[in-house]
Enzyme design. Structure first.
Site, PDB file in Angstrom:
ATOM      1  N   LYS A 259       0.852  -1.195   0.000  1.00  0.00           N
ATOM      2  CA  LYS A 259       0.000   0.000   0.000  1.00  0.00           C
ATOM      3  C   LYS A 259       0.884   1.240   0.000  1.00  0.00           C
ATOM      4  O   LYS A 259       1.920   1.276   0.668  1.00  0.00           O
ATOM      5  CB  LYS A 259      -0.900  -0.017   1.241  1.00  0.00           C
ATOM      6  CG  LYS A 259      -1.972   1.074   1.246  1.00  0.00           C
ATOM      7  CD  LYS A 259      -2.875   0.934   2.469  1.00  0.00           C
ATOM      8  CE  LYS A 259      -3.966   2.003   2.504  1.00  0.00           C
ATOM      9  NZ  LYS A 259      -4.822   1.874   3.703  1.00  0.00           N
TER      10      LYS A 259
ATOM     11  N   SER B  74      -9.942  -0.348   7.052  1.00  0.00           N
ATOM     12  CA  SER B  74      -9.328  -0.179   5.733  1.00  0.00           C
ATOM     13  C   SER B  74      -8.612  -1.399   5.162  1.00  0.00           C
ATOM     14  O   SER B  74      -8.249  -1.392   3.988  1.00  0.00           O
ATOM     15  CB  SER B  74      -8.350   1.004   5.760  1.00  0.00           C
ATOM     16  OG  SER B  74      -9.061   2.201   5.682  1.00  0.00           O
TER      17      SER B  74
ATOM     18  N   SER C 114      -9.782   1.862   2.792  1.00  0.00           N
ATOM     19  CA  SER C 114      -8.886   2.605   1.922  1.00  0.00           C
ATOM     20  C   SER C 114      -7.857   1.735   1.211  1.00  0.00           C
ATOM     21  O   SER C 114      -7.300   2.165   0.193  1.00  0.00           O
ATOM     22  CB  SER C 114      -8.151   3.666   2.737  1.00  0.00           C
ATOM     23  OG  SER C 114      -7.275   3.082   3.673  1.00  0.00           O
TER      24      SER C 114
END
Lengths: 490, 478, 92
Positions: free
Chosen positions: A78, A177, A153
């Site tokens: 990420k 997330s 997210s």
């Protein structure tokens, strides 16, 4: 080789048996990324050159017979996890060209095992959002349905694993997330106990809630990655010095006699029928395995969303103050005669997107003089309540089972049209962060449209081993239906 | 009209740790721009503060030296504001649960001793520095000082004059140096002071509106700023105008203060507990251990010097005015317990030499110094030669013994020679001997003078005197 | 109170410069968001407010200094630098 829905276990066997080399494996993923990612939008940065060098190094270790569990395994990371020498953007214009001169501790730990980093994955800007739509750079689509969001997210991470553009990935979880996009994309993702995985080098959203965790195709893989990234880090003042044991140790052991709590508030209004049905069916199958189901209550769940958003936004408003254009990141073009105040205001207005701005406004509201007691202080009070309610549940139960999200992946632009709905979507996941507990989401069914449904198992602090055991017990009897993303691939 | 001045001080003191309070960069003063910083103290994304044990220990130690209570659960908070010398745009500080609360510091005033109450002492991080480039109309940010540990000592509004303020800052500075936590070099900014000042009518029940004067970095500036502000506020009140609550800056060149910003547009700092830093818990044992590292403080030392060592209070106070000097004295008397003579030699000779050479550091070891005073006291060298030896010691670093030998300062104490010389003198000056026996005892001084000048370097005056007295007594009883 | 003026004040605290139009649109957003947040107004604080558990004093980081980062590395991401320092426009 067929890369779809592979597990670390399978790759390890193939790498160690020399059926495929680490560089070949990496190249196979890059080929898939080149073919499929333009349509899926998972990666912000593909780091092919660095990856191939890492793969060569990993191969030497494999050849020497010294492979660690993750040696040569490709990872997607990420893009809020700092990677030395590779851009780390947080999906924000603010950090569009930021190249950190350091790596996050989690990356250091993975690199000790010689993993291969394929690239950096898309996300909501600064991890604020639950659809990955707030990314400055691109839209990531759900591999199951290109009209739907991947969740967020960590949407890029979940979609990449789901579409097999990486066998495993790291995400971060502040209010859901990792788990919610894992649920939306039909993969398994775990948020570890707060303090178990170092936050050093992970760009902060809400410091008291953020944790890094794995997204993979099985609970077992999550455990292997967790084992690699957990551990005390003297560079993170909140890192726990507690001794860590093998999180995969209980996998495969019977869950007979275990008590699984189902808090009734998580199955009430606002939760889609199909989701409820799938999760309750999973509960039944646990019962069939000998577990005891227990209905419990968490009265403070109705305050989970304000509690979460007030704490998270307050911390975020402060954490994001460092972006002023002076030291790193975006700097508004200097206007002659302009002063410091003008420059930072323009830099921040041009560098941050709307959702980030909303969180800054909300956070400042919660902390500003005159409102602190009514909002921030009350949120801390409710945090205490939520912790107590979990403690009460865990005094009589071993794990808690809930849906991961109130509904399956929705279409694009819905959250932006309805902010309220978007914020409320974190209802099933946020309490876990508030209480600092570990939780794992794994697929437990598909709705009529074929969209995946996820369930979450929450455990006691530092008891990752148990939720991995329970998630794995279900996975063994559950048949995953992967997304069909192959069209157009050779 | 006469007004009562009401002053509260906030003193910022940088702590003498090796590393910064939240990262491992050097906390030393100075350095080329941005050579003592890292991603943590420069506020980079993903970086985390990790609290320094010694910074906490030193803050607590300072608190103990100033009679504070220590919070056994102490928390860190973020103070949010944007300024380019503050790389994270928040300062890690302490709001509700500072390390130390409720202290007091004794000062001397012209009206006698007085106690100034402390509200709190908290630990925080210093900001970086801005260098202004007027030519290019920009400022340059240097983060070397960013995150250097700082304590803020906050008084109650107990101070009533510039004189008291000065005495308080001096007392605090002395205590911090005794505790060994701050070098208190105001010219380098390791000790800085903010003054909150208001005036009220002597019979008023409530304090007047105060102004805050920021960043005063010399005792002189503190005194001048207070005196200016007293006059400014008195003039306003005399004219029936009101004092505005505001922050003011002192201009050292003009000796005046000028408004920076008024409290109306004051910052909303949005303090909240720092989620990156765990609060600190102390056990009683922790606190006892810290307390045990605190040396004897100046007041106690004065008592000891006066009551136990018999020094005049003035002398005792000069000795304790510097921890280095007092420690030097303690070490010297532990080797040679000539309490008064060591003190006298320090106050008359050592301090003069140090003044002459313009040094703050004591240029000899306490052990050598004790040896020298002992030699003088025992008559091994005479007093004047002792002074010369001290001067040579500063230059050569040789021991007093070596210097005395090399330069023939050692008194031989040849008693045979003493007897011979005195006998010869008494034979020579029969007239004086008779006068002495006849009751004119004052001639003794003359005879003694003669003896010592004839016996210079041969014997010490004490022995000469003894022999002379014996011989005269013998003649008397004949 | 939850109007454009409030958003103007909050954006000032956060150093965001918003146009009048943006202020209005964010004010509308805030209205909706605060509706959700306001549900906690019905909660009364009746007991202790949560306090983070502390760390033992003895477990804090030891005071050891390490090498700092090279100046050029610290400055490498800055858009403007001069004389080994970060460039800030003149202060008000």
């Amino acid at each position: 080789m067929d890369l779809t829905n592979v597990t670390i276990k399978q790759l390890r066997t193939k790498l160690d048996a020399k059926e495929i080399s680490a560089p070949e494996l990496a190249k196979a993923y890059f080929a898939r990324i080149a073919a499929l990612d333009p349509a899926l939008g998972c990666y912000i940065t593909v780091s092919e050159k660095e990856a191939l060098a890492q793969a060569e190094k990993a191969q030497k270790r494999i050849d020497a017979g010294e492979a660690a569990p993750l040696t040569g395994i490709p990872f997607g990371i990420k893009d809020n996890i700092c990677t030395e020498g590779v851009k780390t953007t947080c999906a924000s214009r603010m950090l569009e060209d930021f190249v950190p001169p350091y790596s996050a501790t989690v990356m250091e730990r993975l690199q000790q095992q010689d993993i291969v980093m394929l690239g950096k994955l898309n996300m909501d800007e600064f991890a604020m959002g639950n659809t990955t739509e707030t990314s400055y750079f691109k839209k990531t689509v759900n591999p199951y349905n290109k009209e739907r969001v991947p969740g967020g997210s960590s949407g890029g991470s979940a979609a990449a694993v789901s579409a097999s553009l990486a066998p495993v990935a790291l995400g971060t979880d502040t209010g859901g997330s990792i788990r919610q996009p894992s649920s939306f994309c039909g993969v398994t993702g775990m948020k570890p106990t707060y303090g178990s995985v170092s936050r050093f080098g992970v760009v902060a959203f809400a410091s008291s809630l953020d944790q890094v965790g794995p997204i993979a195709n099985s609970a077992y893989d999550c455990g292997v990655i967790y084992n690699a990234i957990t551990g005390f880090d003297p560079q993170d003042g909140k890192s726990s010095p507690k001794e860590r044991s093998d999180a995969t140790a209980l996998i495969g052991k019977s869950i007979e006699g275990m008590t699984i709590a189902l808090p009734k508030e998580f199955f009430g209004e606002g939760i889609e029928e199909e989701v409820k049905k799938a999760v309750l069916a999973a509960a039944k199958s646990y019962e069939a395995m000998g577990a005891i189901l227990k209905e419990v209550s968490m009265p403070s769940l109705k305050y989970a969303i304000p509690t979460y958003y007030l704490i998270a936004s307050a911390e975020a408003s402060s954490n994001l103050s460092r972006y002023d254009g002076i030291k790193f990141g975006y700097r508004a073009k200097d206007i002659p005669g302009e002063d410091y105040n003008d420059l930072i205001c323009r830099t921040r207005s041009e560098g941050f997107g709307d959702e980030v701005k909303r969180r800054i406004l909300l956070g400042n509201y919660a902390l500003s003089s005159g409102y602190y007691d009514a909002y921030y202080k009350k949120a801390l009070y409710l945090k205490g309540k939520i912790k107590q309610e979990y403690e009460a549940i865990f005094s009589e139960s071993d794990v808690v089972l809930t849906p991961t999200a109130p509904y399956v992946a929705c279409g694009f632009d819905q959250g932006i049209d309805d902010l309220g709905k978007m914020y409320l979507a974190d209802i099933c996941t946020a309490t876990v962060n508030i209480a600092g507990l570990p939780a794992i989401s794994t697929p437990c069914g598909y709705d009529a449209g074929g969209m995946p449904i996820g369930m979450s198992l929450v455990g006691r602090a530092f008891d990752e081993a148990q939720i991995l055991q329970v998630a794995d017990a279900f996975e063994r009897n559950f048949e995953r239906i992967g997304p069909k993303v192959e069209s157009g691939v050779r | 009209m006469q007004y009562t001045t009401v002053i509260g001080l906030e003193i910022h003191a940088e702590l003498l740790t090796n590393s910064k309070v939240f990262c491992t960069c050097s906390a030393e003063f100075g350095g080329d721009p941005n050579t003592r910083c890292c991603p943590v103290c420069s506020g980079f994304p993903g970086m985390l503060p990790v609290l320094n044990y010694r910074a906490v220990e030193y803050a607590v130690k300072a608190g103990m030296a100033m009679n504070c209570s220590i919070n056994k659960y102490s928390r860190f908070d973020r103070k949010n504001y944007f300024y380019p010398d503050l790389p994270k745009a928040y300062q890690i500080s302490q709001l509700d649960l500072p390390l130390c609360i409720n202290g007091k510091v004794a000062i001397e005033t012209s009206e006698g001793p007085k106690e100034i109450r402390l509200n709190r002492i908290h630990l925080e991080e210093d900001a970086g520095k801005l260098i202004h480039d007027d030519f290019n109309s920009v400022s340059l940010a240097d983060y070397n000082r960013s995150s250097v540990p700082l304590i803020e000592i906050v008084t109650e509004p107990d101070i009533r004059s510039a004189e008291e303020a000065r005495a308080f800052v001096e007392a605090v500075s002395m205590l911090l140096q005794y505790a060994g936590v701050c070098d208190c070099k105001m010219e380098q900014g390791s000790l800085r002071c903010d003054v909150n000042i208001s005036l009220m009518k002597p019979d008023a029940k409530e304090f007047g509106t105060r102004a805050e004067i920021k960043n005063l970095n010399s005792l002189k500036a503190i005194v001048r700023a207070i005196e200016y502000e007293e006059k400014r506020q008195a003039d306003l009140l005399d004219r029936g105008e009101r004092v505005v609550q505001e922050t003011r800056r002192f201009n050292d060149n003009h000796g005046t203060t000028k408004s920076m910003r008024s409290k109306e547009d004051a910052q909303d700092y949005r303090y909240f507990p720092d989620p990156d830093i765990q609060p600190v818990n102390f056990t009683d044992e922790d606190l006892d251990r810290i307390r045990a590292t605190l040396p004897m403080l100046p007041d106690e030392r004065v008592q000891l010097y006066v009551n136990e060592y018999g020094l005049p209070e003035v002398d005792a106070k000069i000795l304790v005015s510097s921890v280095a000097l007092s420690d030097f004295y303690n070490e010297a008397i532990s080797k040679y317990p000539g309490y008064k003579s060591v003190s006298n030699f320090i106050l008359t000779e050592l301090l003069r030499r140090m003044k002459e050479t313009e040094t703050d550091e004591i240029p000899v070891t306490a052990s050598d110094f004790a040896d020298l005073v002992k030699m003088v006291d025992e008559g091994k060298v005479n007093r004047n030669d002792g002074k010369t030896i001290l001067r040579y010691m500063l230059e050569s670093k040789e021991t007093p013994e070596e210097i005395a030998k090399k330069n023939n300062f050692l008194v031989v104490n040849d008693m045979g020679a003493v007897n011979e010389v005195i006998d010869a003198l008494l034979a020579e000056r029969q007239d004086l001997v008779e006068q002495y026996i006849g009751g004119e005892k004052k001639v003794f001084g003359f005879l003694m003078g003669q003896c010592t000048s004839r016996l210079k370097g041969v014997a010490n005056p004490r022995d000469i005197k003894e022999v002379l007295e014996q011989k005269l007594a013998a003649l008397e009883t004949q | 109170m939850r109007d454009k003026e409030m958003v103007r004040y909050l954006s000032g605290l956060g150093k965001l410069s918003l146009t009048e139009q943006e202020l209005e649109s964010f004010a509308a957003d805030m209205e909706r968001i605060l509706e959700i947040m306001d549900s906690i107004n019905e909660v009364e604080i009746t007991g202790e407010v949560y306090q983070e558990p502390g760390v033992a004093f003895g477990d804090l980081r030891q005071d050891e200094k390490k090498d700092s980062t090279p100046t050029e590395t610290i400055l490498q991401n800055a858009k403007e630098k001069q004389d080994n320092a970060f460039v800030v426009p003149k202060l008000f």
